[in-house]
Structure formats: structure tokens, C-alpha cells
Scaffold this motif. Structure first.
Motif, PDB file in Angstrom:
ATOM      1  N   PHE A  11      54.597 -10.876  -4.065  1.00 28.61           N
ATOM      2  CA  PHE A  11      53.307 -10.486  -3.497  1.00 28.61           C
ATOM      3  C   PHE A  11      53.466  -9.266  -2.591  1.00 28.61           C
ATOM      4  O   PHE A  11      52.629  -8.347  -2.621  1.00 28.61           O
ATOM      5  CB  PHE A  11      52.703 -11.654  -2.708  1.00 28.61           C
ATOM      6  CG  PHE A  11      52.406 -12.881  -3.538  1.00 28.61           C
ATOM      7  CD1 PHE A  11      52.185 -12.796  -4.897  1.00 28.61           C
ATOM      8  CD2 PHE A  11      52.346 -14.137  -2.931  1.00 28.61           C
ATOM      9  CE1 PHE A  11      51.912 -13.935  -5.658  1.00 28.61           C
ATOM     10  CE2 PHE A  11      52.072 -15.274  -3.670  1.00 28.61           C
ATOM     11  CZ  PHE A  11      51.860 -15.167  -5.036  1.00 28.61           C
ATOM     12  N   TYR A  12      54.518  -9.250  -1.778  1.00 24.91           N
ATOM     13  CA  TYR A  12      54.758  -8.087  -0.928  1.00 24.91           C
ATOM     14  C   TYR A  12      55.011  -6.840  -1.777  1.00 24.91           C
ATOM     15  O   TYR A  12      54.463  -5.754  -1.518  1.00 24.91           O
ATOM     16  CB  TYR A  12      55.956  -8.339  -0.013  1.00 24.91           C
ATOM     17  CG  TYR A  12      55.661  -9.173   1.216  1.00 24.91           C
ATOM     18  CD1 TYR A  12      54.543  -8.925   2.002  1.00 24.91           C
ATOM     19  CD2 TYR A  12      56.529 -10.194   1.610  1.00 24.91           C
ATOM     20  CE1 TYR A  12      54.279  -9.685   3.138  1.00 24.91           C
ATOM     21  CE2 TYR A  12      56.276 -10.961   2.735  1.00 24.91           C
ATOM     22  CZ  TYR A  12      55.152 -10.702   3.498  1.00 24.91           C
ATOM     23  OH  TYR A  12      54.897 -11.459   4.616  1.00 24.91           O
ATOM     24  N   TYR A  13      55.855  -6.992  -2.779  1.00 31.85           N
ATOM     25  CA  TYR A  13      56.205  -5.846  -3.616  1.00 31.85           C
ATOM     26  C   TYR A  13      54.968  -5.298  -4.332  1.00 31.85           C
ATOM     27  O   TYR A  13      54.760  -4.074  -4.385  1.00 31.85           O
ATOM     28  CB  TYR A  13      57.266  -6.276  -4.624  1.00 31.85           C
ATOM     29  CG  TYR A  13      57.908  -5.128  -5.376  1.00 31.85           C
ATOM     30  CD1 TYR A  13      59.039  -4.498  -4.872  1.00 31.85           C
ATOM     31  CD2 TYR A  13      57.397  -4.693  -6.595  1.00 31.85           C
ATOM     32  CE1 TYR A  13      59.647  -3.455  -5.558  1.00 31.85           C
ATOM     33  CE2 TYR A  13      57.985  -3.645  -7.288  1.00 31.85           C
ATOM     34  CZ  TYR A  13      59.114  -3.031  -6.765  1.00 31.85           C
ATOM     35  OH  TYR A  13      59.701  -1.989  -7.453  1.00 31.85           O
ATOM     36  N   LEU A  14      54.165  -6.171  -4.880  1.00 28.73           N
ATOM     37  CA  LEU A  14      52.971  -5.741  -5.598  1.00 28.73           C
ATOM     38  C   LEU A  14      51.949  -5.082  -4.679  1.00 28.73           C
ATOM     39  O   LEU A  14      51.131  -4.263  -5.129  1.00 28.73           O
ATOM     40  CB  LEU A  14      52.326  -6.938  -6.308  1.00 28.73           C
ATOM     41  CG  LEU A  14      53.126  -7.536  -7.471  1.00 28.73           C
ATOM     42  CD1 LEU A  14      52.501  -8.840  -7.941  1.00 28.73           C
ATOM     43  CD2 LEU A  14      53.224  -6.535  -8.626  1.00 28.73           C
ATOM     44  N   SER A  15      51.974  -5.421  -3.391  1.00 24.19           N
ATOM     45  CA  SER A  15      51.049  -4.810  -2.433  1.00 24.19           C
ATOM     46  C   SER A  15      51.603  -3.504  -1.865  1.00 24.19           C
ATOM     47  O   SER A  15      50.984  -2.901  -0.988  1.00 24.19           O
ATOM     48  CB  SER A  15      50.735  -5.783  -1.298  1.00 24.19           C
ATOM     49  OG  SER A  15      51.911  -6.085  -0.553  1.00 24.19           O
ATOM     50  N   GLY A  16      52.778  -3.091  -2.352  1.00 26.54           N
ATOM     51  CA  GLY A  16      53.360  -1.831  -1.905  1.00 26.54           C
ATOM     52  C   GLY A  16      54.282  -1.945  -0.712  1.00 26.54           C
ATOM     53  O   GLY A  16      54.747  -0.924  -0.185  1.00 26.54           O
ATOM     54  N   ALA A  17      54.576  -3.169  -0.292  1.00 23.39           N
ATOM     55  CA  ALA A  17      55.422  -3.384   0.888  1.00 23.39           C
ATOM     56  C   ALA A  17      56.833  -3.772   0.427  1.00 23.39           C
ATOM     57  O   ALA A  17      57.264  -4.921   0.585  1.00 23.39           O
ATOM     58  CB  ALA A  17      54.815  -4.455   1.793  1.00 23.39           C
TER      59      ALA A  17
END
Length: 326
Positions: free
Chosen positions: A225-231
Motif C-alpha cells: 500500500f505504501y509503495y503503490l501510494s508513492g511512498a
């Protein structure tokens, strides 16, 4: 009656108008009874045994309980005559304690060899509403309906069921409620993810990890979820938190798939379509699935290393936990 799921109370019988609750009963966290007749002060039931007896009768009030079996459940080490005498005394104390709620109505019904909490008494019980919300969030439900129901259910879960009671009988319903809360958070995270509401998906996964910090599948979901949100930095930090939690709680390392996922994220090459995170209920190869009982932390590392499973084994984020070592 299943040992893992408490029976539902029978709905109160009314004349068509909604019943006015005698009291709100909170079973999540410490047992608390709030009644309009008492103002803001909670009802004092007295001793832990009286409180436990009330909770048991409330959770099983859809059918009369056999008094002999109930006496032996609460006083298993006492001779039967002493156990039955204790039950009579504590039922009397419970009746007296409940009198402020309904002086004109008997709340504890003793008939012959059985005892039952009056099924007509309108108690507003958080556990019952929790179960009702989760039943509403069936797989066939619309996404918006399911999200609302799941959010409402997890909001009621303020802590472990009857956290202040130490009686053995509490363990099965407590584990059942905890497992349902975790499943609700898992389902909620995936629903938010499917709707691309990543902040809400992150919040649900974080709440699940507050319940079980060693839940590896929740860590991998949160990484995604973090990766997909750009984080990407937060995704990699989450991997480090996963490693630390598994080392602290289980004396174990992350699964190879989790480590590979982190390596791809570090290189900026991870793609959800190529390597989605494992489902929440994933298990390592060769370990059977099934509901069960969590073991104390000191046994978890042994459970991982020896591959043994408790009678009715449990899973926690893809990890097998064992209670057979005591």
C-alpha cells in the motif's frame, strides 16, 4: 454448541415498538454495564466470579444452562455438592446485583435444573452488534455496505473480549472475537485497496498490526500500500519493522517472498501485477490450515522451528503457532 463461537442471544419479544434497552453491556475490554436508571455510573456486579457468571449467562442466554454443568464449569476442582452450593450463592448475589436494572422483572430465571438470563430482557450488547455488523458484510454485499459494516464492527472492538476476566471458559469466545476482528480488518484493507483508497487501506492494515505486530501478511500488505501510494521509503521502513517484529516475537526471519518483495521495491522494480502480496491467510508450504488457539509468545519460535501445531491449530499472518509446549 461450538466451543469457538458463543451463541446469539434471543431477540427480545416486543409488541412492535423498539425495546428500550435496560442497559448497555460492553464485553470488549473490561466488562461494563451502563444503565439509564443509574446515570453515568456503571453497575457494580461485585466479585469477579459474579461478573464472570453474568457474562457467561449473557453470551449463552438463547438457551437454559444446566446448573450441574455450570457449577462444574466454574468450580471444576470442588466436590459437586460444594460446586452446586457455590453456584446457588453466586446466582443469589447476581440477582441482587441486577435488581437496580429491573426491579419488577426477574432477570435470572432458575427453573428446575436449569438457569438462564431472561431472553426477553433488552440488553444492548456490543458483542452482538459486532457479530451483526460482520454478518452484514457478507461476500455478496455491495462494497459500500460491506465497508460501512466492517468499519462499524471494528470500531466496537475496543480490546479483547472480557479482558478483565481470567476464567478458562472465556478463552474460546475471546479468541473467536479476536479472529473475527482480524478477519474484518483484513477484509476492510482489501476492500479499500480494491477501490484504490490507499490511505484507508493503510489505516486498516496498521490497526491489524496493533492487534498482532508479528502478522507478516499484514506487513507485506502495508508495504504494498505504501509503495503503490508513492511512498517507497515508508514501504522499505515497513519491511524493517516486519523483520524486527518477527525477530522479537518469533525469533524468526521474514519469509523469502517478503524479502524478495522488499528487494524489488528497493530497486524500484516491484509491480503489483507481477508479484502481489500474499493473501492474509497464506501459510508456508506443507503446513495445514485451520482455526485454533494462539500460544504464548515463548512457544512461537518453537512452533516455527518444529512445525508442530496445537490441537485446532492457529495461523497468524502465514505463521503456524503452537501451544503444545506450554
Amino acid at each position: 454448541m461450538s466451543p469457538h463461537q458463543p451463541d446469539r442471544p434471543t431477540p427480545p419479544i416486543t409488541n412492535g415498538s423498539p425495546p428500550v434497552a435496560l442497559a448497555q453491556v460492553r464485553l470488549f475490554g473490561d466488562l461494563t454495564i451502563i444503565a439509564p436508571a443509574l446515570g453515568a455510573a456503571p453497575l457494580d456486579l461485585g466479585s469477579p466470579t459474579t461478573r464472570s457468571l453474568f457474562a457467561y449467562l449473557l453470551l449463552h442466554r438463547d438457551r437454559p444452562a444446566d446448573r450441574r454443568q455450570l457449577a462444574l464449569l466454574f468450580w471444576p476442582d470442588a466436590p459437586e455438592t460444594a460446586a452446586r452450593r457455590n453456584l446457588r450463592q453466586y446466582l443469589h448475589r447476581l440477582r441482587r446485583a441486577l435488581e437496580p436494572l429491573a426491579a419488577a422483572e426477574e432477570l435470572v430465571l432458575v427453573e428446575g435444573s436449569t438457569v438462564q438470563l431472561n431472553p426477553r430482557a433488552a440488553f444492548d450488547v456490543d458483542m452482538q452488534r459486532f457479530e451483526d455488523f460482520l454478518d452484514t458484510a457478507a461476500p455478496s454485499s455491495a462494497a459500500e455496505t460491506a465497508v460501512y459494516a466492517l468499519q462499524s464492527a471494528v470500531a466496537l472492538y475496543r480490546g479483547d473480549l472480557l479482558a478483565d476476566l481470567l476464567d478458562d471458559w472465556c478463552q474460546a469466545p475471546r479468541l473467536h472475537a479476536r479472529q473475527r476482528a482480524m478477519q474484518a480488518l483484513e477484509q476492510l484493507a482489501d476492500l479499500h485497496h480494491g477501490r484504490r483508497d490507499l490511505p484507508s487501506a493503510i489505516a486498516a492494515a496498521e490497526q491489524l498490526l496493533r492487534l498482532e505486530p508479528w502478522h507478516e501478511a499484514a506487513h507485506t500488505r502495508l508495504m504494498a500500500f505504501y509503495y503503490l501510494s508513492g511512498a517507497r521509503t515508508q514501504a522499505l521502513q515497513q519491511y524493517q519493522r516486519c523483520r524486527q517484529a518477527l525477530a522479537d516475537e518469533l525469533d524468526a526471519a521474514p519469509l523469502p517472498a517478503t524479502t524478495a518483495m522488499a528487494a524489488e521495491m528497493r530497486a524500484g522494480a516491484w509491480q503489483e501485477t507481477h508479484a502481489p502480496p500474499p493473501p492474509f491467510n497464506a501459510l508456508p508450504p506443507g503446513i495445514p490450515n485451520g482455526p485454533g488457539t494462539l500460544c504464548p509468545p515463548r512457544c512461537r519460535a518453537e512452533a516455527l522451528s518444529c512445525g508442530r501445531r496445537a490441537p485446532a491449530a492457529a495461523t497468524t499472518g502465514g505463521r503456524a503457532l503452537c501451544r503444545s509446549h506450554g
